[in-house]
Design a protein around this motif. Structure first.
Motif, PDB file in Angstrom:
ATOM      1  N   LEU A  25     -81.382  93.076  80.115  1.00  0.00           N
ATOM      2  CA  LEU A  25     -80.451  92.123  79.123  1.00  0.00           C
ATOM      3  C   LEU A  25     -79.006  92.557  80.057  1.00  0.00           C
ATOM      4  O   LEU A  25     -77.951  92.139  79.536  1.00  0.00           O
ATOM      5  CB  LEU A  25     -80.126  92.292  77.543  1.00  0.00           C
ATOM      6  CG  LEU A  25     -79.740  91.983  76.742  1.00  0.00           C
ATOM      7  CD1 LEU A  25     -78.999  90.312  76.769  1.00  0.00           C
ATOM      8  CD2 LEU A  25     -79.712  92.785  75.429  1.00  0.00           C
ATOM      9  N   ARG A  39     -85.680  89.112  69.643  1.00  0.00           N
ATOM     10  CA  ARG A  39     -84.655  87.907  69.936  1.00  0.00           C
ATOM     11  C   ARG A  39     -83.745  88.273  68.591  1.00  0.00           C
ATOM     12  O   ARG A  39     -82.246  88.216  69.269  1.00  0.00           O
ATOM     13  CB  ARG A  39     -85.805  87.510  68.831  1.00  0.00           C
ATOM     14  CG  ARG A  39     -84.785  85.762  68.448  1.00  0.00           C
ATOM     15  CD  ARG A  39     -85.814  85.501  68.079  1.00  0.00           C
ATOM     16  NE  ARG A  39     -86.078  85.318  66.408  1.00  0.00           N
ATOM     17  CZ  ARG A  39     -86.562  84.948  65.781  1.00  0.00           C
ATOM     18  NH1 ARG A  39     -87.159  83.756  65.976  1.00  0.00           N
ATOM     19  NH2 ARG A  39     -86.470  85.443  64.626  1.00  0.00           N
ATOM     20  N   HIS A  41     -80.856  90.203  71.255  1.00  0.00           N
ATOM     21  CA  HIS A  41     -80.870  89.624  72.080  1.00  0.00           C
ATOM     22  C   HIS A  41     -80.010  88.530  71.153  1.00  0.00           C
ATOM     23  O   HIS A  41     -78.299  88.413  71.764  1.00  0.00           O
ATOM     24  CB  HIS A  41     -81.137  88.048  72.496  1.00  0.00           C
ATOM     25  CG  HIS A  41     -81.992  88.364  74.124  1.00  0.00           C
ATOM     26  ND1 HIS A  41     -82.045  87.700  75.004  1.00  0.00           N
ATOM     27  CD2 HIS A  41     -83.084  89.732  74.411  1.00  0.00           C
ATOM     28  CE1 HIS A  41     -82.610  89.213  76.474  1.00  0.00           C
ATOM     29  NE2 HIS A  41     -83.359  89.359  75.585  1.00  0.00           N
ATOM     30  N   TYR A  70     -76.515  91.296  70.558  1.00  0.00           N
ATOM     31  CA  TYR A  70     -75.481  91.286  71.244  1.00  0.00           C
ATOM     32  C   TYR A  70     -74.082  90.238  72.466  1.00  0.00           C
ATOM     33  O   TYR A  70     -73.466  91.848  72.007  1.00  0.00           O
ATOM     34  CB  TYR A  70     -76.736  91.026  72.964  1.00  0.00           C
ATOM     35  CG  TYR A  70     -76.570  92.245  74.231  1.00  0.00           C
ATOM     36  CD1 TYR A  70     -76.695  92.885  74.169  1.00  0.00           C
ATOM     37  CD2 TYR A  70     -75.908  91.311  75.272  1.00  0.00           C
ATOM     38  CE1 TYR A  70     -75.929  94.088  75.694  1.00  0.00           C
ATOM     39  CE2 TYR A  70     -75.531  92.183  76.150  1.00  0.00           C
ATOM     40  CZ  TYR A  70     -75.473  93.015  76.161  1.00  0.00           C
ATOM     41  OH  TYR A  70     -74.852  94.052  77.486  1.00  0.00           O
ATOM     42  N   SER A  99     -76.732  88.112  81.590  1.00  0.00           N
ATOM     43  CA  SER A  99     -77.841  88.917  82.638  1.00  0.00           C
ATOM     44  C   SER A  99     -78.385  88.912  83.787  1.00  0.00           C
ATOM     45  O   SER A  99     -78.439  87.518  84.056  1.00  0.00           O
ATOM     46  CB  SER A  99     -79.238  89.810  81.674  1.00  0.00           C
ATOM     47  OG  SER A  99     -79.745  88.062  81.600  1.00  0.00           O
TER      48      SER A  99
END
Length: 339
Positions: A103, A307, A310, A313, A327
Motif C-alpha cells: 500500500l 480494509r 485502505h 489512507y 500502490s
C-alpha cells in the motif's frame, strides 16, 4: 483470503475491555539516553531497530518501512505514518497481517511501527504512584521520536493510526500531544475507557488475565474511582476537545459477520468496541469537532482492519500533503539502507 478471528486479535481486545497491562521485561541495562543498538534489514525496504530505552528499562523493537529514495544521508526529510498494533501483539503485526508494505510502496512516507507491549495501553504506568517503567508513552513520543528525526530523516509532519488497543493509542497520542499529528485514525479502538462505569464497579478495570496473567491492573492507571483524574486523562472521549484541528477517522464493526466473513455469531469484542466508537464520535460531534465515522457489519480481525487502513489512507496521506498515490508491488522497487 478470509480468516476467522485470530487468538491474538481476541485476546488483545479482551485486554482493552478490561484494561490490565503486562510489562515487556528486558534483561539488558538501559543507557542514560535512548539509542539504537542494532539494525536488521528483514525484507525489501523493511528495517527493524532495537532500541535501548531508559523509559522501558531495557530493549524494545521498532519496525520501519522506508520510502522510495530514502537514505540516512539525504538532504531532505520524509513525513511519517505511525501504525500502532493491538493487544497481545507486537511491532510485526501490520506487516504480518496486512498489505501495508504494498500500500505504501510508492508513497513518500516513513511507516513507523513500534512495539507497544502485549497490553501496554500506550501509557506511562502509574505503578501505585511510584511511576517508572514501563513508560510506553515516553518511549514512543520522546525517545523514539527523537531517534527518528535525528538518525532516520523523519520530518515533523506525522499522522497516526491503529487497531484495537492501537486505536486507543492513536487517539491518546493525538490528544495528549497537540500538534504532533495532523490526522489520527482508530479501527475498532476502545475510545471511551470509562464507558458504562459506575462508582465502585471494579469490573471497569480488573482484568485481562488471558493477556496479562499475574499483573495487577491497577499498575496502569490506578483505580477508576480513587485515581479518577488519571483515568480521565487517558480516555479519548474525555480528551475529545483537544482533537480539534486534527483530521479524524473512526471505523468499527457491529460484531456481525460482514462482507469479509467472520464467526457465525455476534463478536462481543467488536460489539464492545462499537459502543465505545459511537460514544466517542457522539462526543466529538457534540463539541463540533469534525470526524469521519464508518460503522458497518464486521468483526474484530485483520481483514476488516486492512480494509479500514485502505479506506482511511487517502485522508491520512492528504493530511501529510502527499495526496492519493497508487500502490505498486514492493518487489518492483529498489531500496537501499545506506550506512
Amino acid at each position: 483470503m478470509l480468516r476467522r478471528p485470530t487468538p491474538a486479535a481476541w485476546l488483545g481486545a479482551f485486554a482493552l475491555l478490561l484494561p490490565l497491562v503486562l510489562a515487556n521485561r528486558a534483561t539488558a541495562a538501559a543507557p542514560a539516553a535512548a539509542e539504537v543498538v542494532a539494525e536488521t534489514a528483514v525484507a525489501p525496504r523493511t528495517l527493524d531497530l532495537t532500541i535501548a530505552s531508559p523509559a522501558m528499562d531495557g530493549h524494545q523493537k521498532v519496525r520501519l518501512l522506508l520510502p522510495p529514495g530514502w537514505s540516512r544521508h539525504a538532504d531532505r526529510t520524509w513525513p511519517a505514518l505511525w501504525l500502532l498494533h493491538g493487544g497481545v501483539d507486537d511491532y510485526t503485526a501490520w506487516t504480518r497481517d496486512t498489505d501495508v508494505a504494498e500500500l505504501t510502496a510508492a508513497t513518500g512516507v516513513i511507516v513507523v511501527m513500534p512495539n507497544g507491549g502485549r497490553c501496554g495501553n500506550y501509557s506511562d504506568w502509574w505503578n501505585y504512584g511510584n511511576g517508572g517503567p514501563p513508560r510506553w508513552e515516553t518511549f514512543h513520543m520522546t525517545e523514539l521520536r527523537r531517534i527518528l528525526e535525528r538518525d532516520y530523516r523523519a520530518g515533523t509532519r506525522r499522522v497516526i493510526a491503529g487497531n484495537s488497543m492501537g486505536g486507543l493509542g492513536a487517539m491518546l497520542y493525538a490528544a495528549r500531544f497537540p500538534g504532533a499529528f495532523a490526522a489520527a485514525a482508530a479501527f475498532s479502538g476502545y475510545l471511551d475507557t470509562l464507558y458504562g462505569h459506575e462508582p465502585g464497579d471494579d469490573s471497569t478495570g480488573w482484568g485481562p488475565s488471558l493477556a496479562c496473567p499475574g499483573t495487577d491492573w491497577r499498575r496502569v492507571w490506578g483505580d477508576p474511582d480513587d485515581q479518577a483524574a488519571i483515568w480521565h486523562a487517558h480516555n479519548p472521549t474525555d480528551l475529545a476537545g483537544r482533537l480539534r484541528g486534527v483530521r479524524l477517522w473512526v471505523a468499527s464493526g457491529n460484531g456481525k459477520a460482514g462482507s469479509l466473513g467472520g464467526l457465525p455469531f455476534t463478536d462481543p469484542v467488536e460489539a464492545g468496541a462499537n459502543d465505545h466508537a459511537h460514544a466517542f464520535v457522539d462526543r466529538l460531534r457534540a463539541l463540533g469537532v469534525p470526524v469521519t465515522a464508518r460503522f458497518f457489519d464486521g468483526q474484530h480481525d485483520w481483514p476488516y482492519w486492512q480494509r479500514d487502513l485502505h479506506e482511511a489512507y487517502p485522508m491520512l496521506m492528504d493530511a501529510l500533503g502527499l495526496g492519493c498515490v497508487d500502490s505498486v508491488p514492493a518487489h518492483s522497487l529498489a531500496w537501499r539502507l545506506a550506512t
